[in-house]
Design a protein around this motif. Structure first.
Motif, short mmCIF file in Angstrom:
data_model
loop_
_atom_site.label_atom_id
_atom_site.label_comp_id
_atom_site.label_asym_id
_atom_site.label_seq_id
_atom_site.Cartn_x
_atom_site.Cartn_y
_atom_site.Cartn_z
N ARG A 113 0.94 -1.24 0.09
CA ARG A 113 -0.08 -0.03 -0.01
C ARG A 113 0.87 1.14 0.06
NH1 ARG A 113 -3.23 -4.46 -0.16
NH2 ARG A 113 -5.32 -3.92 0.56
N PHE A 249 -1.14 -1.04 -5.79
CA PHE A 249 -1.87 -0.43 -4.81
C PHE A 249 -1.40 0.68 -4.16
CE2 PHE A 249 -2.94 -4.88 -5.19
CZ PHE A 249 -4.15 -5.12 -4.77
N ASP A 340 -8.79 -6.56 -6.76
CA ASP A 340 -8.52 -6.25 -5.63
C ASP A 340 -7.97 -4.78 -5.41
OD1 ASP A 340 -9.51 -8.51 -4.46
OD2 ASP A 340 -7.68 -9.38 -3.79
N TYR A 344 -9.79 -1.62 -4.17
CA TYR A 344 -9.06 -0.76 -3.03
C TYR A 344 -9.25 0.92 -3.39
CZ TYR A 344 -5.14 1.01 -0.27
OH TYR A 344 -4.48 1.90 0.66
N GLU A 348 -11.24 2.31 -0.44
CA GLU A 348 -10.49 3.09 0.52
C GLU A 348 -10.06 4.50 0.06
OE1 GLU A 348 -9.77 2.02 3.29
OE2 GLU A 348 -10.48 0.01 3.29
#
Length: 710
Positions: A113, A249, A340, A344, A348
């Motif tokens: 991340r 990510f 995913d 994300y 998020e």
């Protein structure tokens, strides 16, 4: 003792190790530590490597002994946000079979991340020994940890307050394609400490500019963490555009001032508060690891045979992207990673959509491109992703790579037929009038199938890839020498025209002709069915000095020169966007097919010569037919009873006598590109001539529209 053989350091004694769980992937906070989960189908052993917070010292290597299917997992108690880590994978080094495991190479978590440190180009990054007569079949045992960015454990929680996605209807969308740094680096209104950053991009001066234009979405060139190619670094250049992803990510750190995810989230929240959507240009077709001669950074070392499409028994990479490798989205775990990642960024980080670079790769199955393939099935059924904007770049260099119009609903598609056709029409190429008629009606021959909407086409005249609008009317030949490839790179045929002088000039006649050409191109863009996209800087007259492939120019070539902004052009663009917003006829959901409306018996499309005659079959094939007039109403299938109509004229020829249609009692002139200062006054037009090289727009005075045109 080395990290490989040393017992856990004293500081780890209070950090209980547990089996963890195989979900979610990557590093996730559990309340009492961090769970790590990583995929590899072919590894024999995987180690979790923990580092100091600056990433410079490897503290320990923890064997991951738990495995559920192909997911390896471990829980480390007591770890908190900010922990720095990487992986090492043991397994066969057998390139001929597709395996390139090398535990001497530290590997970035594909689900990282955030990153600590930057890539330092070194021969130690290679899994093979550079210079060996065995080439990539050789084996390199140097440790690469000093040169590889490490992953950072992140707490994604953020105070979103009352943030809500703007959810702009597809028909109302106007996209502004921009680069975080280029947009802000020279902006005098942006704080110097924030220039080139996400926070600077979402600062008041930039938002005020976007509001002035009336755009509804900002589409950002890649902001996933990416790598500067080694050959560019050797030339003293950088990968400015960012189409060389290392982590799907993590936000690219070079655009941060504090290095924290909240900076990106704050940018999104500020754009949303301003009613502007955020769309990310994403690159899921390849990675920064290149071909068999590239570095081992992440995917290659974790499971090369799963992550990439391989040929020749496994040693070589399928290169449908032109970048050396192609990600294998037919593998369920690679597809899961992409899904995913997308979720994300929506859940998020609250982004509103994605533009997929070289999207044909994503839909290529074993038998070729399939609009009902795994990627499309997955994304369209997903309750999170099916509601955001999805835009495809509908081509790549692989077999059957050009797929314009073949994508399923709800995808939009970049329409290069619009770009080239409109450029050629205004350049004066013969026989382009029929093509223009198709483009201004949303390219129905490509998109009108399977219930797709007229907004499926993303129309553009310029984009980051190619000439800017200023250069399109100033150069006939590209000038890409600064890229270091002897001017061989970039588009060979740009359908550009210098209007009499190559490059910069002070000749007032040439400058006037260029300004008019730009207004004609922009007016055609805004008055066409579909979703218009503006390239950042076109509205201020930004030039790249004739470079039509400025991917490596992180300098004044690409940075927008706000001090020299053409304010008159900016005002004109704002008027065009306002006209489009005020006239729903110009942005319809359904395609127009010249069918009669039940409410008044008139077709929703009527073509005209400027003298009022209806074009016959022979006219459409006449190269002298250079002045196209069209009368538009709301689509027949929509049942809209409004009598409103617009009449548009696109004239790339000489001046011609004009006879306004008699289907309405009177027409009001709203725009004349030869007179950019002209403003409508609400009275009937008496115009009887179409100026040479012009776009005119009229509306009927018999009905009402939503909003008053400026």
């Amino acid at each position: 003792m080395t990290p490989q053989t040393a017992p856990p350091p004293a500081w780890l004694s209070g950090h209980a190790l547990g089996p963890g769980r195989p979900w979610p992937m990557g590093a996730s906070l559990t309340g009492d530590g961090v769970n790590f989960a990583v995929f590899s189908a072919n590894a024999e052993r995987i180690e979790l490597c923990l580092f100091t917070h600056d990433g410079r010292k490897e503290l320990c290597r923890l064997p991951i002994v738990e495995r559920e299917g192909d997911i390896w997992h471990i829980h480390v108690g007591g770890l908190t946000p900010g922990a720095v880590y990487g992986f090492r994978a043991h397994g066969p080094y057998a390139p001929e079979q597709g395996h390139r495991f090398n535990p001497h190479k530290l590997l970035l978590d594909p689900y990282a991340r955030a990153l600590e440190g930057r890539l330092k180009w070194s021969d130690a990054l290679m899994g093979y020994r550079i210079g060996s007569p065995r080439g990539d079949l050789s084996y390199d045992s140097r440790d690469s940890a000093f040169a590889v960015p490490k992953a950072v454990v992140v707490d994604p929680s953020f105070s979103w307050g009352n943030d809500q996605p703007p959810r702009i209807p597809r028909t109302d969308t106007v996209i502004y394609e921009a680069h975080v740094k280029s947009m802000t680096e020279l902006h005098p209104g942006v704080d110097r400490g924030l220039r080139g950053t996400y926070l600077g991009l979402a600062s008041d001066p930039v938002i005020e500019h976007l509001h002035r234009l009336g755009v509804t979405a900002i589409e950002l060139l890649p902001v996933h963490a990416f790598v500067d190619d080694r050959f560019l670094v050797a030339r003293g250049l950088r990968n400015h555009w960012g189409y060389n992803t290392l982590g799907f990510f993590a936000p690219e750190p070079r655009y941060m001032s504090k290095g924290a995810l909240w900076e990106f989230q704050t940018m999104v929240r500020r754009f949303h508060a301003a009613g502007i959507e955020v769309i990310l240009d994403v690159v899921y077709n390849h990675s920064a690891e290149g071909d068999e001669w590239g570095p081992t950074l992440s995917f290659r070392g974790l499971d090369n045979a799963s992550y990439y499409r391989l040929g020749d028994g496994g040693r070589h990479y399928v290169n449908d992207t032109g970048t050396g490798n192609t990600l294998n989205l037919t593998h369920p775990m690679v597809l899961r990673m992409v899904m995913d990642s997308l979720r994300y960024w929506v859940e998020e980080v609250h982004v509103d959509g994605f533009r997929f670079d070289l999207a044909t790769v994503l839909g290529r199955e074993a038998q070729g491109f399939d609009p009902n393939g795994g990627f499309f099935d997955a994304i369209r059924q997903d309750p999170v992703l099916s509601r955001v904007k999805l835009i495809a770049e509908p081509w790549d260099i692989g077999p059957g790579g050009y797929q314009l119009g073949a994508y399923p609903h709800p995808f939009h598609e970049w329409n290069d037929r619009f770009r080239d056709g409109v450029r050629r029409f205004w350049k004066g190429d013969a026989g382009l009038t029929p093509d223009l008629s198709a483009r201004i009606l949303g390219s129905a021959e490509r998109f009108d199938h399977s219930g797709r909407a007229a907004s499926s086409s993303v129309n553009f005249v310029t984009s980051h890839d190619g000439f800017t609008l200023e250069d399109l009317v100033s150069y006939t030949v590209r000038r890409n020498f600064a890229n270091g490839e002897e001017n061989r790179d970039g588009h060979h045929e740009s359908h550009s025209d210098n209007l009499g002088v190559e490059g910069p000039t002070k000749d007032p006649r040439v400058l006037a002709a260029r300004a008019l050409r730009k207004r004609n191109l922009l007016a055609t863009l805004m008055f066409s069915q579909g979703v218009p996209m503006l390239l950042a800087g076109d509205e201020i007259g930004h030039s790249q000095g004739g470079n039509n492939n400025a991917y490596a120019q992180d300098n004044e070539t690409s940075w927008l020169d706000w001090a020299r902004a053409d304010q008159a052009l900016t005002d004109f663009v704002a008027r065009l966007v306002a006209l489009r917003r005020a006239l729903p006829i110009l942005r319809q959901r359904r395609f127009l097919h010249a069918r009669k409306r039940q409410c008044d018996g008139l077709p929703d499309v009527i073509w005209h010569h400027p003298d009022g005659r209806a074009p016959q079959s022979g006219d459409w094939h006449d190269p002298a037919f250079r002045c196209l007039c069209v009368e538009l109403r709301m689509q027949a299938e929509g049942g809209d009873p409004k009598p409103d109509a617009v009449f548009a004229v696109f004239n790339t020829g000489t001046a011609a006598a004009l006879r306004l249609p008699r289907t309405v009692p009177a027409w009001e002139l709203l725009l004349d590109t030869t007179r950019p200062e002209f403003l409508p006054d609400g009275t009937a037009s008496t115009l009887r001539e179409v100026p040479a090289q012009s776009v005119l727009l009229f509306r009927s005075l018999t009905g009402t529209s939503k909003g008053d045109p400026p």
